[in-house]
Scaffold this active site. Structure first.
Site, PDB file in Angstrom:
ATOM      1  N   HIS A  17     123.004 105.425 119.452  1.00  0.00           N
ATOM      2  CA  HIS A  17     122.477 104.437 120.687  1.00  0.00           C
ATOM      3  C   HIS A  17     123.552 103.583 121.505  1.00  0.00           C
ATOM      4  O   HIS A  17     123.332 103.993 122.734  1.00  0.00           O
ATOM      5  CB  HIS A  17     122.015 103.349 119.967  1.00  0.00           C
ATOM      6  N   HIS A  65     124.729 107.071 113.419  1.00  0.00           N
ATOM      7  CA  HIS A  65     123.620 107.326 113.955  1.00  0.00           C
ATOM      8  C   HIS A  65     123.642 106.023 115.088  1.00  0.00           C
ATOM      9  O   HIS A  65     122.865 106.422 116.823  1.00  0.00           O
ATOM     10  CB  HIS A  65     122.292 107.076 112.867  1.00  0.00           C
ATOM     11  N   GLU A  66     123.740 104.918 114.750  1.00  0.00           N
ATOM     12  CA  GLU A  66     124.063 103.829 115.507  1.00  0.00           C
ATOM     13  C   GLU A  66     125.174 104.051 116.504  1.00  0.00           C
ATOM     14  O   GLU A  66     124.735 103.759 118.059  1.00  0.00           O
ATOM     15  CB  GLU A  66     124.106 102.246 114.520  1.00  0.00           C
ATOM     16  N   HIS A  82     124.064 106.478 124.010  1.00  0.00           N
ATOM     17  CA  HIS A  82     122.951 106.929 124.777  1.00  0.00           C
ATOM     18  C   HIS A  82     123.146 105.343 126.094  1.00  0.00           C
ATOM     19  O   HIS A  82     122.623 105.234 126.987  1.00  0.00           O
ATOM     20  CB  HIS A  82     121.567 106.540 124.690  1.00  0.00           C
TER      21      HIS A  82
END
EC number: 3.4.24.-
Length: 1213
Positions: free
Chosen positions: A451, A447-448, A454
């Site tokens: 980021h 998940h991290e 992105h």
């Protein structure tokens, strides 16, 4: 020096981490001064009426582009630097930037010029800008407005500015307190029971009065495994309360923050802080957020309540085993009893993290990213890292990567851990223990990383548009997290740390209990298929609890930021509200239940998200999950997503960043409006797709209209964006129900409505293509393929055609959830081959059929001495019913019952988990399945022990009925317990066939050992004069096909089973009862009325009697399975045939009992669903008690007892 370890070089150097406390302040002041100078220059040179994008906006953008990265680095030290002086200096720098931004964006002179440029665009008096530039100006304009430029009165603007600065300082102080938190709890040695030794070894030993205690920090890496594993409830409570009572100094700070946010929002003209914050986000209004929260909370609540009840039951059972009682579940119990739930989780929970060593896992995660998105990660070489340790990284443990484009030009994408930083909270590895991750932590890590991706891949003209709106920011990362709810990806990343290198292997060996074992068996390198499947499935409760947590935090966030009035907020007790809201959402209590009052803990003081940019925006985690599931379902649902799919996602979502409205980004990528359907399916809240209270009852049907139906299925009830395609299809079908209602005076139409509801709910669970509705080709084909006409005549609501264990699991969970509302439509049948004759054995009226036999290409395969029977075409591979009932074959004398040859079952249990059962793993379930019918779940795969079999001597020998006595003599002699030839198999049948008009004797003979001529065991049978013989030597396959040809389906049929003692007197009596019985039905069209005798010598039933549940361990001597098998043509003859058959069975039983030759055992494969054919009770009290115990363990709610009427049921008592 090539710090990147690559022949390609970046266009610019990465940022350096060589600051000092004084340089941080100097650099920050310099940046702020440069911005002020740039803005002053614009104002002094450009009059308001002359402001344009080029002369006003472009200079602002240029300054932002230069300042943004530098500013982030300067404030980064506050939460990451090992130096307290640097952290404090960085926090002070953050205050400088906060105050400066408030001053800048409250400048009325600059706002007037920005407003002029925007009005020119709105009035189209100048050339139109491109969409990204226009979007930038709109956001810039809102930023000025939200910083007080919309306040007309100067004095109020000054007040606003002062309060905003104070607000910024308060947030920074709260964060500083959190970053410096050293709280924990002293635990005595007697309180450590259950806590992993690997954690205990890391805890600090006390001194003085705490010399016999260990210090447990409240930080997650320490407190989470402790509260999950501590056996003492008192210990768990102490830890939980310590966590909830951290940061007492933040209580007044948080209250002041909430009040200031409300006050500043009202100064700007907004009703409250939530209205201000949502105005420029995707949801736009607090009311839309509240609707989302209500929808999700309503959907999740029933399963959450069920989950709590299940955990409480585990707690009660544990307390009972300790001689105590337990009546309530508390917050400090949730993690502990969730970890205790289910055999699969209990077996793997303690060792699963051994498969996810941090560095190995990270490398595997990055390799997935490389494959999907066409990039390459290169670890900066060790020499370069050492030399650069003082500048390129801020701590010696930091790992640094360069990131390159693979598809297309070798484009440099920045430094992964310098331009973008992943900061996680893990326990450091030691010389005796590596850093190991739980599966949840693997998901969090991916998940991290999302980021970071992105940040790396976004390409915008302007730095200010690099980031997306707060309520979209979580979606792309949550999509990546979803990969690790899929079993294949879990398996691919898993790798036991003992296989990494010899040092790691030695570490692992040192953790083993038996230290004297110098050569312990190795752990598999990867997790097994069964384990990863259950890891993916068994986490449903975690998903539900996780979403409840998000609902709670988001609800509290909206309550404090959207008060009814200013006065109401001032009167609000924020601590009490926090605890009451949590208890209300979870339906679980905390300290208030034990006399602590509603202020027993102040968890809001460590609610980081609400302090940091998620204020009135925590709902983003829920909305992000909804978006993430739709994205995953659209682009990445395949087990091996393609690079094309990854590049499409990278280009259409990541690359876009915040340069356009996020809803446009979503719809462009998805090709449709966002839907909650994938989200609800992920949670397996299938019954909530179409809530049962929408379904009208019989009383409502009389006046039902199409409009009423549409109202019942309103989009508001169908979730935020609705499941409109399902709604429309249901509307059409329910409208058709209404027409039939008018034609049939409303008879049974309410039931029909429920059937439509159930079918579409199942379709939402397993996929529409896998649920065949009445009238479809697949549905009709499924019914036609049943062996008996009685089974085929039943009309189920639908036929589920699963393609995988996952589909079966989803269907079972869905049907169990539907059952919560009651109703006949929730009952279901399970079909394997569909050979059992009685109606309802594997079909059902008005319910669902889960049809395993018509599902997918065969996956049967042989490995070594084992063969697996799994997904396959009926007749070819499906032997589920045969095996679960015991099963007899012509090799049974050598190997026992068919079920005795099973080495492993794979079964979907009532909770949807897929587990393996064998002699080592779940041995009780393994034994119970050997004769226990379908009381425990749905068997989806059977692994058999195999043996080599050559050609078989076989055939059927027919004789006239006048030879019946000789046939009986031969059968009894053959079945002698003392001289039984284990290679020989006989079935002697007395048959009346109306087509031939006379009774005959048929002996089916098979010999599985190579012989020349007639086997000696069959000489007596072959000596009897015959009218036809088909004996020959043929392959096993040919022999099986020939036998199958004798039992064609498509007729009305029934069977009964009786067990007799193998004596001539008993068998002769049975034969005589048969011979006087068939004349009563000899004129029934196409009647075939047979009494079939099958030997049951000790060689079969005693061989594995203690490892199955058939209950024959105490028998001695030869037995006979007598089957009454009847088939006929017309339904009009059903009553006559059934009564004649039943009377004959009663007569045979009575005669056998009178001769002392009756055995109570009933062979399930030939039995009838008749009150006199109580198969399970015939196994005896000991087996029944054992089966009841196993059922309670694996299906405590009796799903397969009450919802599956087919099969033979274990008694309730």
């Amino acid at each position: 020096m090539d710090l990147l370890g690559d022949q390609h070089f970046a266009a610019q150097q990465p940022p350096l981490f060589d600051a000092t406390p004084s340089s941080l302040k100097e650099d920050a002041e310099e940046l702020i001064a440069e911005t002020i100078a740039a803005w002053d220059s614009i104002v002094s040179q450009i009059q308001t009426e002359n402001a344009t994008f080029q002369n006003t906006i472009s200079p602002i953008i240029q300054d932002e582009n230069v300042k943004s990265q530098k500013q982030r680095v300067l404030t980064f030290y506050s939460s990451t630097s090992p130096s307290k002086d640097l952290r404090d200096a960085s926090t002070a720098v953050g205050r400088l930037f906060n105050d400066a931004e408030i001053e800048l964006y409250s400048r009325q002179d600059m706002f007037e010029r920005v407003d002029q440029v925007l009005q020119q665009q709105d009035k189209q008096v100048v050339a139109s800008l491109d969409e990204e530039s226009l979007y930038y100006i709109q956001k810039l304009h809102r930023r000025f407005h939200q910083n007080g430029c919309g306040i007309a009165e100067e004095g109020q603007r000054v007040t606003f500015k002062t309060k905003m600065k104070r607000l910024g300082h308060l947030v920074q102080q709260c964060n500083k307190n959190l970053n410096e938190d050293k709280s924990g709890v002293w635990l005595g040695l007697d309180e450590l029971d259950g806590i992993p030794q690997s954690l205990i070894s890391r805890l600090k030993q006390g001194d003085g009065e705490n010399s016999d205690h260990l210090w447990l920090p409240t930080k997650v890496p320490f407190s989470s495994p402790a509260i999950t594993n501590a056996k003492s409830e008192a210990t768990r409570k102490r830890i939980y309360c310590a966590i909830q009572n951290r940061m007492e100094m933040n209580v007044p700070l948080f209250r002041e923050i909430v009040l200031l946010r409300d006050e500043t929002a009202r100064l700007l003209g907004y009703a409250d802080h939530a209205t201000l914050k949502t105005a420029d986000k995707m949801m736009q209004t607090p009311q839309a957020v509240e609707a989302l929260l209500s929808e999700i909370r309503t959907a999740v609540a029933p399963l959450a309540a069920q989950d709590v009840e299940e955990l409480l039951e585990i707690k009660r059972n544990e307390a009972e085993s300790r001689g105590t009682t337990a009546d309530e579940l508390y917050f400090w119990d949730l993690a502990y009893y969730s970890a205790r739930r289910g055999e699969a989780e209990k077996k793997i929970s303690s060792s699963i993290s051994e498969y996810f060593e941090l560095n190995t896992t990270l490398a595997k995660l990055l390799s997935i990213i490389e494959h999907l998105f066409g990039t390459r990660f290169r670890r900066v070489n060790a020499a370069g890292r050492d030399e650069a340790a003082g500048s390129l990284i801020w701590h010696k443990d930091v790992q640094m990567y360069s990131v390159w484009n693979v598809d297309g030009p070798k484009e440099f994408l920045g430094l992964f851990l310098a331009s973008s930083a992943l900061v996680m909270n893990y326990v450091r590895p030691t010389d005796t223990r590596p850093t190991l991750l739980s599966l949840d932590e693997v998901r969090k890590l991916f998940h991290e990383i999302g980021h970071l991706l992105h940040s790396q891949w976004t390409q915008t003209k302007y730095a200010a548009l690099h980031h997306v709106d707060r309520d979209f920011v979580e979606a792309p990362s949550m999509m990546l997290e979803q990969f690790f709810w899929v079993e294949q990806h879990i398996k691919d990343v898993s790798f036991h740390y003992s296989h990494i290198d010899s040092k790691m292997k030695d570490m692992w060996k040192a953790t083993l209990v038996d230290q004297d074992d110098t050569n312990p068996p190795e752990k598999p390198a990867q997790l097994s298929d069964d384990v990863v499947f259950n890891l993916a499935r068994a986490n449903q409760s975690k998903a539900i609890q996780g979403q409840l947590k998000e609902v709670f935090f988001a609800t509290y966030d909206m309550l404090v930021h959207k008060p009814a009035s200013r006065a109401a907020l001032e009167a609000l007790n924020l601590t009490e509200l926090f605890n009451k809201t949590r208890s209300d959402v979870y339906k679980v209590r905390g300290g208030e239940a034990l006399g602590g009052g509603w202020e027993w803990g102040h968890g809001q003081t460590v609610f980081r998200n609400i302090l940091n940019r998620y204020d009135a925006g925590y709902y983003s985690y829920l909305l992000g999950r909804v978006f993430a599931m739709d994205i995953f379902d659209t682009g990445f649902k395949e087990k091996t997503p393609s690079r094309e799919a990854g590049r499409r996602y990278r280009d259409m979502v990541y690359r876009v960043g915040g340069r356009q409205a996020e809803m446009k980004t979503m719809t462009d990528y998805l090709g449709h409006e966002p839907s909650t359907h994938p989200y609800l399916a992920w949670l397996q809240v299938f019954a909530c797709v179409v809530p049962r209270d929408m379904v009208p009852n019989t009383a409502q049907i009389g006046s039902i209209t199409t409009e009423t139906i549409v109202g019942l299925l309103s989009p508001v009830r169908m979730a935020v964006w609705g499941l409109l395609p399902i709604k429309w299809r249901m509307t059409r079908e329910l409208s058709a129900c209404k027409q039939r209602c008018l034609q049939e005076d409303g008879h049974l139409v309410a039931l029909e409505v429920r059937l439509v509801h159930s079918r579409h709910t199942l379709a939402a669970a397993v996929g529409e293509q896998r649920v065949a509705a009445p009238g479809s080709t697949a549905y009709d084909a499924a019914l036609r393929s049943y062996f008996s006409v009685q089974q085929a005549a039943m009309q189920p609501a639908c036929v589920v055609l699963p393609q995988s264990d996952e589909d079966v699991s989803a269907a079972v969970r869905c049907l169990a959830q539907l059952h919560q509302g009651g109703g006949e439509s929730c009952r279901f049948a399970v079909r394997s081959g569909g050979h059992t004759s009685w109606a309802g054995a594997s079909n059902i009226q008005h319910g669902a059929v889960i049809d395993l036999g018509r599902s997918a290409p065969s996956s049967s395969r042989r490995t070594s001495r084992r063969s697996r029977s799994g997904w396959g075409p009926r007749g070819a591979m499906w032997v589920g019913g045969l095996t679960l009932g015991g099963g007899l074959s012509y090799t049974s004398p050598r190997y026992g019952w068919t079920c005795d040859a099973v080495s492993q079952f794979q079964i979907v249990l009532a909770d949807g988990s897929v587990v393996a059962a064998d002699s080592k793993e779940r041995p009780s379930l393994f034994r119970a399945l050997k004769g226990g019918s379908n009381n425990f779940g749905i068997v989806t795969r059977i692994t058999f022990e195999t043996f080599r079999q050559g050609p078989v001597w076989s055939g059927t020998v027919y004789s006239l009925s006048s030879t019946a006595e000789a046939a009986i003599d031969n059968f009894v002699a053959f079945n002698s317990a003392t001289s039984y030839d284990e290679y020989a198999s006989v079935m002697t049948s007395f048959v009346y066939n109306q087509a031939r008009g006379l009774p005959v004797v048929a002996n089916l003979l098979q010999y599985t050992k190579e012989v020349t001529g007639t086997p000696a065991a069959f000489e007596g049978f072959m000596a009897v004069p015959n009218i036809y013989s088909s004996t020959s030597v043929a392959s096993t396959l040919a022999t099986t096909q020939a036998t199958a040809a004798l039992n064609s389906g498509g007729v009305r049929s029934l069977t009964y089973a009786v067990t007799l003692v193998s004596t001539k007197e008993v068998i002769q009596a049975a034969y005589e009862k048969w011979s006087t019985s068939y004349p009563a039905i000899k004129d029934v069209r196409n009647i075939i009325f047979s009494l079939v005798l099958e030997p049951l010598p000790p060689a079969i039933y005693q061989r594995h009697a203690t490892t199955n549940t058939l209950g024959l361990a105490d028998r001695a001597g030869a037995l006979v399975v007598a089957e009454l098998s009847v088939s006929w043509a017309d339904a009009g003859d059903d009553a006559l045939v059934s009564s004649t058959a039943r009377a004959l069975v009663d007569d045979i039983v009575a005669a056998a009992k009178s001769l002392g030759g009756f055995d109570p055992y009933i062979f399930a494969n030939y039995a009838n669903k008749d009150q006199a054919q109580d198969v399970i009770r015939s196994y005896g009290a000991e087996s029944v008690s054992f089966l009841m115990q196993v059922r309670h363990e694996v299906d405590p709610k009796g799903i397969f007892t009450h919802l599956v009427p087919g099969g033979y049921k274990i008694p309730e008592h």
